[in-house]
Design a protein around this motif. Structure first.
Motif, PDB file in Angstrom:
ATOM      1  N   GLY A 254       0.781  -1.232   0.000  1.00  0.00           N
ATOM      2  CA  GLY A 254       0.000   0.000   0.000  1.00  0.00           C
ATOM      3  C   GLY A 254       0.810   1.277   0.000  1.00  0.00           C
ATOM      4  O   GLY A 254       0.271   2.358   0.287  1.00  0.00           O
ATOM      5  N   ASN A 255       2.102   1.208  -0.316  1.00  0.00           N
ATOM      6  CA  ASN A 255       2.918   2.426  -0.325  1.00  0.00           C
ATOM      7  C   ASN A 255       3.208   2.922  -1.737  1.00  0.00           C
ATOM      8  O   ASN A 255       4.008   3.833  -1.929  1.00  0.00           O
ATOM      9  CB  ASN A 255       4.234   2.202   0.426  1.00  0.00           C
ATOM     10  N   GLY A 256       2.555   2.298  -2.727  1.00  0.00           N
ATOM     11  CA  GLY A 256       2.734   2.755  -4.103  1.00  0.00           C
ATOM     12  C   GLY A 256       4.112   2.506  -4.661  1.00  0.00           C
ATOM     13  O   GLY A 256       4.585   3.256  -5.525  1.00  0.00           O
ATOM     14  N   ALA A 257       4.791   1.465  -4.192  1.00  0.00           N
ATOM     15  CA  ALA A 257       6.179   1.207  -4.600  1.00  0.00           C
ATOM     16  C   ALA A 257       6.287   1.075  -6.112  1.00  0.00           C
ATOM     17  O   ALA A 257       5.475   0.411  -6.754  1.00  0.00           O
ATOM     18  CB  ALA A 257       6.696  -0.063  -3.929  1.00  0.00           C
ATOM     19  N   TRP A 258       7.301   1.707  -6.654  1.00  0.00           N
ATOM     20  CA  TRP A 258       7.595   1.590  -8.088  1.00  0.00           C
ATOM     21  C   TRP A 258       8.629   0.507  -8.357  1.00  0.00           C
ATOM     22  O   TRP A 258       8.669  -0.050  -9.442  1.00  0.00           O
ATOM     23  CB  TRP A 258       8.142   2.913  -8.628  1.00  0.00           C
ATOM     24  N   ARG A 259       9.504   0.247  -7.365  1.00  0.00           N
ATOM     25  CA  ARG A 259      10.599  -0.682  -7.555  1.00  0.00           C
ATOM     26  C   ARG A 259      10.688  -1.620  -6.352  1.00  0.00           C
ATOM     27  O   ARG A 259      10.186  -1.309  -5.266  1.00  0.00           O
ATOM     28  CB  ARG A 259      11.919   0.079  -7.748  1.00  0.00           C
ATOM     29  N   VAL A 260      11.353  -2.744  -6.548  1.00  0.00           N
ATOM     30  CA  VAL A 260      11.429  -3.760  -5.494  1.00  0.00           C
ATOM     31  C   VAL A 260      12.053  -3.193  -4.235  1.00  0.00           C
ATOM     32  O   VAL A 260      11.606  -3.481  -3.117  1.00  0.00           O
ATOM     33  CB  VAL A 260      12.216  -4.992  -5.997  1.00  0.00           C
ATOM     34  N   ARG A 261      13.098  -2.392  -4.369  1.00  0.00           N
ATOM     35  CA  ARG A 261      13.775  -1.870  -3.179  1.00  0.00           C
ATOM     36  C   ARG A 261      12.902  -0.922  -2.372  1.00  0.00           C
ATOM     37  O   ARG A 261      13.253  -0.558  -1.241  1.00  0.00           O
ATOM     38  CB  ARG A 261      15.074  -1.173  -3.580  1.00  0.00           C
ATOM     39  N   GLU A 262      11.784  -0.496  -2.923  1.00  0.00           N
ATOM     40  CA  GLU A 262      10.893   0.406  -2.196  1.00  0.00           C
ATOM     41  C   GLU A 262       9.837  -0.337  -1.371  1.00  0.00           C
ATOM     42  O   GLU A 262       9.062   0.302  -0.659  1.00  0.00           O
ATOM     43  CB  GLU A 262      10.213   1.354  -3.186  1.00  0.00           C
ATOM     44  N   LEU A 263       9.806  -1.643  -1.470  1.00  0.00           N
ATOM     45  CA  LEU A 263       8.858  -2.406  -0.669  1.00  0.00           C
ATOM     46  C   LEU A 263       9.271  -2.362   0.806  1.00  0.00           C
ATOM     47  O   LEU A 263      10.445  -2.572   1.132  1.00  0.00           O
ATOM     48  CB  LEU A 263       8.804  -3.865  -1.131  1.00  0.00           C
ATOM     49  N   PRO A 264       8.335  -2.102   1.714  1.00  0.00           N
ATOM     50  CA  PRO A 264       8.683  -2.061   3.132  1.00  0.00           C
ATOM     51  C   PRO A 264       8.929  -3.447   3.697  1.00  0.00           C
ATOM     52  O   PRO A 264       8.552  -4.461   3.088  1.00  0.00           O
ATOM     53  CB  PRO A 264       7.451  -1.402   3.774  1.00  0.00           C
ATOM     54  N   ALA A 265       9.552  -3.495   4.840  1.00  0.00           N
ATOM     55  CA  ALA A 265       9.807  -4.771   5.513  1.00  0.00           C
ATOM     56  C   ALA A 265       8.496  -5.505   5.739  1.00  0.00           C
ATOM     57  O   ALA A 265       7.463  -4.903   6.045  1.00  0.00           O
ATOM     58  CB  ALA A 265      10.504  -4.518   6.849  1.00  0.00           C
ATOM     59  N   GLY A 266       8.553  -6.824   5.556  1.00  0.00           N
ATOM     60  CA  GLY A 266       7.355  -7.628   5.731  1.00  0.00           C
ATOM     61  C   GLY A 266       6.526  -7.788   4.480  1.00  0.00           C
ATOM     62  O   GLY A 266       5.457  -8.409   4.505  1.00  0.00           O
ATOM     63  N   HIS A 267       7.000  -7.224   3.378  1.00  0.00           N
ATOM     64  CA  HIS A 267       6.255  -7.307   2.119  1.00  0.00           C
ATOM     65  C   HIS A 267       7.178  -7.775   0.993  1.00  0.00           C
ATOM     66  O   HIS A 267       7.262  -7.159  -0.076  1.00  0.00           O
ATOM     67  CB  HIS A 267       5.638  -5.956   1.769  1.00  0.00           C
ATOM     68  N   ALA A 268       7.879  -8.874   1.229  1.00  0.00           N
ATOM     69  CA  ALA A 268       8.797  -9.418   0.223  1.00  0.00           C
ATOM     70  C   ALA A 268       8.016  -9.998  -0.951  1.00  0.00           C
ATOM     71  O   ALA A 268       6.856 -10.409  -0.826  1.00  0.00           O
ATOM     72  CB  ALA A 268       9.682 -10.491   0.853  1.00  0.00           C
ATOM     73  N   VAL A 269       8.659 -10.028  -2.089  1.00  0.00           N
ATOM     74  CA  VAL A 269       8.075 -10.618  -3.294  1.00  0.00           C
ATOM     75  C   VAL A 269       8.023 -12.139  -3.121  1.00  0.00           C
ATOM     76  O   VAL A 269       9.037 -12.770  -2.800  1.00  0.00           O
ATOM     77  CB  VAL A 269       8.907 -10.245  -4.532  1.00  0.00           C
ATOM     78  N   ASP A 270       6.857 -12.733  -3.345  1.00  0.00           N
ATOM     79  CA  ASP A 270       6.697 -14.190  -3.239  1.00  0.00           C
ATOM     80  C   ASP A 270       7.118 -14.832  -4.559  1.00  0.00           C
ATOM     81  O   ASP A 270       6.285 -15.239  -5.372  1.00  0.00           O
ATOM     82  CB  ASP A 270       5.248 -14.537  -2.902  1.00  0.00           C
ATOM     83  N   LEU A 271       8.421 -14.913  -4.760  1.00  0.00           N
ATOM     84  CA  LEU A 271       8.948 -15.431  -6.014  1.00  0.00           C
ATOM     85  C   LEU A 271       8.620 -16.911  -6.186  1.00  0.00           C
ATOM     86  O   LEU A 271       8.172 -17.338  -7.261  1.00  0.00           O
ATOM     87  CB  LEU A 271      10.460 -15.207  -6.072  1.00  0.00           C
ATOM     88  N   ALA A 272       8.822 -17.703  -5.147  1.00  0.00           N
ATOM     89  CA  ALA A 272       8.564 -19.144  -5.244  1.00  0.00           C
ATOM     90  C   ALA A 272       7.110 -19.414  -5.582  1.00  0.00           C
ATOM     91  O   ALA A 272       6.789 -20.251  -6.440  1.00  0.00           O
ATOM     92  CB  ALA A 272       8.947 -19.831  -3.938  1.00  0.00           C
ATOM     93  N   GLY A 273       6.203 -18.716  -4.924  1.00  0.00           N
ATOM     94  CA  GLY A 273       4.781 -18.908  -5.199  1.00  0.00           C
ATOM     95  C   GLY A 273       4.413 -18.509  -6.614  1.00  0.00           C
ATOM     96  O   GLY A 273       3.616 -19.188  -7.273  1.00  0.00           O
TER      97      GLY A 273
END
Length: 467
Positions: A254-273
């Motif tokens: 919910g922070n409008g991230a444009w890039r992966v590094r802008e994701l806050p802690a606790g919101h990692a990309v679920d690559l495996a899924g």
């Protein structure tokens, strides 16, 4: 005026980790023009930097007819046209579409794909990432949901040599050898990112100077500090799935991230899924932990290819035409603001073309002090700039790249270790060595002396120098 202590350590977007974006990104495109002090600006995405001879010729004509007569190369190997008239948008889009440079208007800003420029040309590397780039580009343009990606979201495709893996991609593919599967991040330049394969498993070069991927190869898919191993054949689909997983994480954050590094802690990309949902087999892998910068090639003759640089990343239309015709109907634009021309019949023909390009003003000598020198747009094109940085830029001498910036945004600066020459607005520049996460000072009576000292130093502190 005596030197003064530099106080700014802001390096622009690269230091933003968890911003709250309350709007979509305003990154310019070929259709979404940006208003600048010198006219409108268009940025054309060129996936993997590949242009045909016809496309390159059309861009030179467009630069003369609609823009200021120059073409600028970005740090992602894209092309910018500046000084465009306010009413030329329709004509520009029609010309680019006719040239095959706008396969999908809806997707034109999300086609940010950087690939190893020398892939298949010199026997180093494990896959033809140019093929990966073409497939990934087609996949991006075929899906409506991908238009939600920011114009800054970046795909990086490294053929295993480690040249572009450090460019800060949001999704990075790194080719591996089917036999060795060896990627540690310690770039050795022997066809393996760790250098321990001895080059034995590298992509073989054919008599025509091209190559094909190892059919039994694998690839790392890296997103942030996580990586999974997939088959080389599935790599482009895996990259697309990773992008979709990022969008899901961004929506959840919910922070409008444009890039992966802008994701806050606790919101990692679920690559495996994401890979599992697409039916892509994957196994855990250690993410490469090499240096954050990139490993650019030097100008010169490389096999049956020629590599040159564009001084400060800007090329006049007449100078651009010296790149044509290309022997293999292919011009590769590099993320180091240069060009690779593959497909010469022999080394003699390549050397002759290198001489012609040197005479046209390209950087063709690996000893040139201008190698690694870059600059933002500066005055008069950018209202935020405090100086005409392109006119002020001096190469100095040494190994570290140096970037001249007109303001604290430092647009287009290199990744990894670099020298930061920042205009202060009083005819002076703060010169700082940025290496290993530290901001180190360098002082001197004149800019050339200071830049030379900075490019050859490993010290860690900042002061200012006059031109």
């Amino acid at each position: 005026m005596p030197p003064t202590r530099a106080t700014s350590t802001n390096q622009g977007e690269s230091l933003i980790r968890t911003p709250v974006r309350d709007r979509g990104d305003a990154c310019p495109g070929a259709l979404r023009l940006h208003r600048a002090d010198d006219g409108a600006l268009a940025r054309l995405r060129v996936p993997a930097g590949v242009l045909t001879s016809r496309q390159a010729a059309i861009l030179a004509a467009v630069a003369e007819r609609l823009a200021d007569g120059h073409l600028s190369i970005t740090s992602r190997g894209n092309i910018e046209l500046r000084g465009l008239g306010a009413s030329c948008g329709t004509e520009l889009s029609a010309v680019l579409a006719d040239a095959g440079l706008l396969p999908s208007e809806r997707h034109e800003r999300v086609r940010n794909i950087v690939a190893s420029p020398l892939a298949t040309l010199d026997g180093l590397g494990h896959a033809d990432v140019q093929l990966w780039a073409r497939e990934l580009d087609g996949l991006l343009c075929a899906e409506e949901w991908t238009t939600a990606l920011s114009g800054r979201f970046l795909f990086v495709l490294d053929d295993g040599r480690g040249d572009v893996a450090g460019l800060g991609g949001d999704v990075t593919l790194i080719a591996e050898s089917g036999a060795a599967g060896c990627v540690s991040g310690e770039s050795g330049g022997a066809g393996c990112v760790c250098g321990e394969s001895g080059g034995a498993a590298a992509v073989p070069v054919t008599a025509g100077g091209t190559a094909s991927a190892d059919p039994g190869g694998t690839a790392l898919v890296r997103v942030g500090d996580r990586a999974l191993r997939v088959s080389a054949a599935a790599a482009p689909r895996a990259a697309l799935a990773a992008a979709g997983a990022f969008l899901a994480a961004a929506r959840d954050a919910g922070n409008g991230a444009w890039r992966v590094r802008e994701l806050p802690a606790g919101h990692a990309v679920d690559l495996a899924g994401a890979l599992a949902r697409q039916g892509i087999d994957a196994e855990p892998a250690a993410a490469p932990s090499g240096p954050p910068g990139a490993a650019p090639h030097l100008p010169g003759v490389i096999g049956r290819a020629v590599a040159v640089g564009a001084p400060l990343g800007r090329v006049g239309a007449a100078q651009w035409r010296a790149l044509l015709p290309t022997p293999a109907d292919e011009l590769r634009v590099t993320p180091w603001r240069g060009f690779v021309l593959p497909g010469f019949e022999d080394a003699a023909a390549a050397r002759e073309r290198l001489r012609v390009l040197a005479d046209a003003g390209f950087i063709a000598d690996p000893r040139s002090p201008w190698l690694g020198v870059s600059a933002c747009t500066g005055r008069p094109g950018c209202a935020k700039s405090l100086a005409d940085v392109r006119a002020d830029a001096v190469p100095g001498a040494g190994g570290l790249p140096v970037h001249f910036s007109g303001c604290e945004r430092r647009c287009g600066h290199p990744r990894g270790d670099w020298v930061d020459a920042l205009a202060t607005g009083d005819g002076r520049y703060e010169v700082t060595v940025r290496t290993g996460g530290t901001a180190a000072p360098v002082s001197g009576a004149h800019l050339t002396e200071t830049v030379t000292r900075a490019r050859t130093t490993s010290a860690t502190t900042t002061t200012t120098a006059t031109r």
